[in-house]
Design a protein around this motif. Structure first.
Motif, mmCIF file in Angstrom:
data_model
loop_
_atom_site.group_PDB
_atom_site.id
_atom_site.type_symbol
_atom_site.label_atom_id
_atom_site.label_comp_id
_atom_site.label_asym_id
_atom_site.label_seq_id
_atom_site.Cartn_x
_atom_site.Cartn_y
_atom_site.Cartn_z
ATOM 1 N N GLN A 297 55.602 9.723 65.238
ATOM 2 C CA GLN A 297 54.193 9.569 65.580
ATOM 3 C C GLN A 297 53.699 8.140 65.720
ATOM 4 O O GLN A 297 52.599 7.920 66.229
ATOM 5 N N ALA A 298 54.473 7.153 65.283
ATOM 6 C CA ALA A 298 54.045 5.759 65.439
ATOM 7 C C ALA A 298 53.896 5.428 66.923
ATOM 8 O O ALA A 298 54.750 5.791 67.741
ATOM 9 N N ARG A 299 52.813 4.734 67.270
ATOM 10 C CA ARG A 299 52.525 4.395 68.654
ATOM 11 C C ARG A 299 51.903 3.001 68.732
ATOM 12 O O ARG A 299 51.225 2.562 67.801
ATOM 13 N N GLU A 306 46.769 3.540 59.506
ATOM 14 C CA GLU A 306 46.896 4.862 60.122
ATOM 15 C C GLU A 306 48.321 5.395 59.967
ATOM 16 O O GLU A 306 48.517 6.578 59.668
ATOM 17 N N LEU A 307 49.317 4.529 60.174
ATOM 18 C CA LEU A 307 50.701 4.961 59.997
ATOM 19 C C LEU A 307 50.972 5.280 58.533
ATOM 20 O O LEU A 307 51.688 6.243 58.214
ATOM 21 N N VAL A 328 54.403 1.973 52.740
ATOM 22 C CA VAL A 328 55.545 2.785 53.181
ATOM 23 C C VAL A 328 56.329 2.058 54.277
ATOM 24 O O VAL A 328 56.955 2.684 55.118
ATOM 25 N N GLY A 329 56.299 0.726 54.230
ATOM 26 C CA GLY A 329 57.119 -0.002 55.186
ATOM 27 C C GLY A 329 56.517 -1.332 55.585
ATOM 28 O O GLY A 329 55.424 -1.715 55.156
ATOM 29 N N LEU A 341 52.414 -4.842 57.961
ATOM 30 C CA LEU A 341 52.642 -4.105 56.729
ATOM 31 C C LEU A 341 52.030 -2.714 56.860
ATOM 32 O O LEU A 341 50.923 -2.552 57.370
ATOM 33 N N ILE A 342 52.778 -1.708 56.393
ATOM 34 C CA ILE A 342 52.329 -0.316 56.500
ATOM 35 C C ILE A 342 51.739 0.064 55.149
ATOM 36 O O ILE A 342 52.395 0.642 54.282
ATOM 37 N N ARG A 343 50.485 -0.278 54.958
ATOM 38 C CA ARG A 343 49.813 -0.067 53.685
ATOM 39 C C ARG A 343 48.371 0.388 53.946
ATOM 40 O O ARG A 343 47.870 0.273 55.077
#
Length: 397
Positions: A297-299, A306-307, A328-329, A341-343
């Motif tokens: 789903q990452a875009r 959001e990710l 998460v990444g 950063l995926i936070r």
């Protein structure tokens, strides 16, 4: 080509920058391909720089101590001038004919104009933008007093922070960078395979760590963190490995990172010796579902938060309803944590060419950890995983 010159030049134009100075080992590698021995050995006091003008494709001025100036010969981006400072001696016996590279090195080594890093860097900046200008200096690799002193030496130039500009540019990887991340990941994957191959009753955490590090080094990489823990020990994953011995039915947690040709890998897996406990298998399936949701789903245009939300929700829906994480990444490249950063508070947006290292670990006292982590490159019409190692739970029978 490693450097994203189009993106770098747009950034410099947007902010009115006449020159750019790197100060950290990572940014030096990004701009030149040189992995500075000096900055690695002396990360707090070492000084080596790349200086670029607005015409970034013209090449960098490479500034470093005379001892390691030979490294300009290893650059895989164009070096317009190598500038050495400080004391070091390379003797030339009489009547010795030098080859081309040694002749280049002798010319740089014998240039004794600069006694210290400040004088050499000042010369490089004046070469890049003579007559004054706006110069972005990466503030992350030098102390404030160095920047203050540089400002005095460059009184006709306006110095501004540069670290953020370089991190912005590095968020979107060139094809060459994507290849380098994938190549680093292959080294870690091979080392995980080698380590899984020695798993057996009685093998200790220390022995597993030693095997992983041996394999990485044998492939030309440098282990940077090797977190391998057995069973419930994985809840304290950052601790040193112990003599805990593996028993039938136990899990081995891997969260491992290495640097290969200046680029990072960071991969996580779980393997069990014999059939896994049912709860372990269920929990692993849940975190794998979260990672898969991110991959699917990452875009481009999606923010880090959001990710983060969709990944955490997927883990909860798949079987860990109380799942919670701080992130998460992260991006990955010449730094293990590149943008984005995926936070939950990240408003930075993914872009086509961003490489995301997605991860969904779950830690529990008395249990240990289930964890899967992989890099993927964000594409306009779908994402491409950069690893080939199976992501399912490894079961060693």
């Amino acid at each position: 080509m490693r450097v994203n010159h189009d993106r770098l030049q747009r950034r410099m134009s947007e902010f009115g920058l006449d020159a750019l100075v790197s100060t950290t080992a990572e940014n030096l590698t990004y701009l030149t391909g040189v992995s500075s021995v000096h900055l690695d050995m002396f990360p707090h006091t070492g000084r080596a720089f790349a200086v670029l003008s607005q015409d970034t494709r013209a090449g960098a001025l490479f500034v470093c101590g005379r001892c390691e100036v030979d490294q300009f010969l290893d650059a895989d981006e164009r070096i317009v001038e190598a500038i050495a400072y400080g004391p070091f001696h390379r003797e030339l016996p009489q009547r010795l004919a030098l080859d081309h590279e040694d002749s280049l090195l002798r010319g740089v080594s014998d240039d004794r104009r600069f006694d210290n890093a400040l004088s050499a860097l000042t010369h490089a900046v004046k070469q890049a933008c003579p007559g004054g200008g706006r110069v972005a200096v990466d503030e992350d690799g030098v102390p404030a007093d160095f920047l203050d002193e540089l400002g005095k030496w460059l009184s006709g130039w306006h110095l501004v922070p540069g670290a953020g500009h370089l991190r912005h540019v590095r968020q979107v990887k060139t094809e060459r960078e994507t290849e380098l991340v994938a190549a680093a990941a292959r080294v870690a994957e091979n080392a995980i395979r080698a380590t899984v191959a020695v798993m057996g009753e009685g093998v200790t955490e220390r022995e597993l760590v030693r095997e992983f590090n041996r394999s990485v080094a044998a492939q030309g990489g440098t282990p940077r963190f090797t977190l391998i823990r057995i069973g419930a020990n994985a809840v304290a994953g950052q601790r040193q490995p112990t003599t805990t011995a593996l028993r039938l039915g136990q899990a081995v947690w891997f969260d491992v990172g290495a640097v290969v040709d200046g680029y990072w890998c960071d991969i996580a897996r779980v393997a069990t010796l014999g059939d896994p406990a049912p709860r372990l298998a269920r929990l692993y399936d849940a975190v794998l579902a979260g990672e898969q949701a991110a991959l699917d789903q990452a875009r481009p245009g999606m923010t880090g938060q959001e990710l983060f939300a969709l990944t955490v929700d997927a883990v909860r829906d798949a079987g860990i309803p109380h799942y919670q994480r701080n992130h998460v990444g992260h991006g990955i490249g010449v730094e293990v944590y590149d943008p984005v950063l995926i936070r939950p508070d990240s408003t930075d947006a993914l872009q086509t060419g961003t490489v995301v290292n997605i991860e969904t670990p779950y830690y529990e006292f008395g249990f240990g950890c289930v964890h899967v982590e992989d890099p993927f490159v964000v594409g306009p019409d779908g994402n491409r995983l950069l690893t080939t190692l199976p992501r399912e739970l490894f079961v060693i029978r």
